[in-house]
Motif scaffolding. Structure first.
Motif: not given
Lengths: 116, 115
Positions: A95-105, B31-37, B96-101
């Motif tokens: 949903g994008g970075w503004t979605s509040g979910t960290g652009d979760t896929q 600044d970044y996100y981490l996930f477990w799938y 990462t939250t920076s750039g479209n990676t």
């Protein structure tokens, strides 16, 4: 909300043919990413589309291409299929970075492509 | 380039016991996100848990919790009261939250649950 859908679920092709895979994202999601999953290489990023524009591309040959339509549905195409293209192709929407979910896929069930 | 390492290709746990899956990552970003799938044998990849790097509190989702050590660049997943349905491939991922990676995945850990 309905999840990410991918069609077809299974596909068998022969070398040299081309194939088109389809992905419908979660309603409201504008970003669609594609991944190739194989036992040997794991999950490899193919490309990402956002609002009909490709904003990121992985390290795959030009035989792999994609596009996104105005309704956010996406297709990926593989031309001149090779045996090594046999894989599970996963589509994910976000949903994008503004979605509040960290652009979760969020992933679809995948298309299993077998190249003979 | 960012990398994600899962050092345990396979693990097993007895039903009702607790298991911890390891994940380390390499990044120069702050600044970044981490996930477990989780990917069960049916192949549908499911989000288990998400952690925002700027949040010190470890994320929890029912029986799933993480131990996020930012300085050590470590992000382990703990599954409590393991159930047969927890058997799956588990992938750690970083973005990462920076750039479209793109999302960067580890190689995965195959978890077996023994009845």
């Amino acid at each position: 909300k309905a999840g990410v859908t991918q069609t077809p679920r299974y596909l068998i092709k022969t070398r040299g043919q081309q194939v088109t895979l389809s992905c419908s994202p979660i309603s409201g999601h504008r970003s669609v990413s594609w991944y190739q999953q194989t036992p040997g290489q794991g999950l490899q990023f193919l490309f990402e589309y956002f609002s009909e524009t490709q904003r990121n591309k992985g390290n795959f040959p030009g035989r792999f291409s994609g596009r996104q339509f105005s309704n956010s549905r996406s297709e990926m195409n593989v031309s001149t299929l090779e045996l090594g293209d046999s894989a599970l192709y996963l589509c994910a929407s976000s949903g994008g970075w503004t979605s509040g979910t960290g652009d979760t896929q969020y992933f679809g069930p995948g298309t299993r492509l077998t190249v003979l | 380039a960012q990398t994600v390492t899962q050092s345990q290709p396979e693990m097993s746990v007895q039903e009702a016991e607790t298991v911890t899956l390891s994940c380390t990552y390499d990044t120069s970003e702050s600044d970044y996100y981490l996930f477990w799938y989780k990917q069960p044998p049916s192949r549908q990849m499911i989000l288990v848990i998400r952690q925002e790097a700027y949040k010190q509190q470890n994320a929890t989702e029912n029986r799933f919790s993480v131990n996020f050590q930012k300085a050590a660049k470590s992000f382990s997943l703990k599954i409590s009261d393991s159930q047969l349905g927890d058997a799956a491939m588990y992938f750690c991922a970083y973005r990462t939250t920076s750039g479209n990676t793109p999302l960067v995945f580890g190689k995965g850990t195959r978890l077996s649950v023994i009845a």
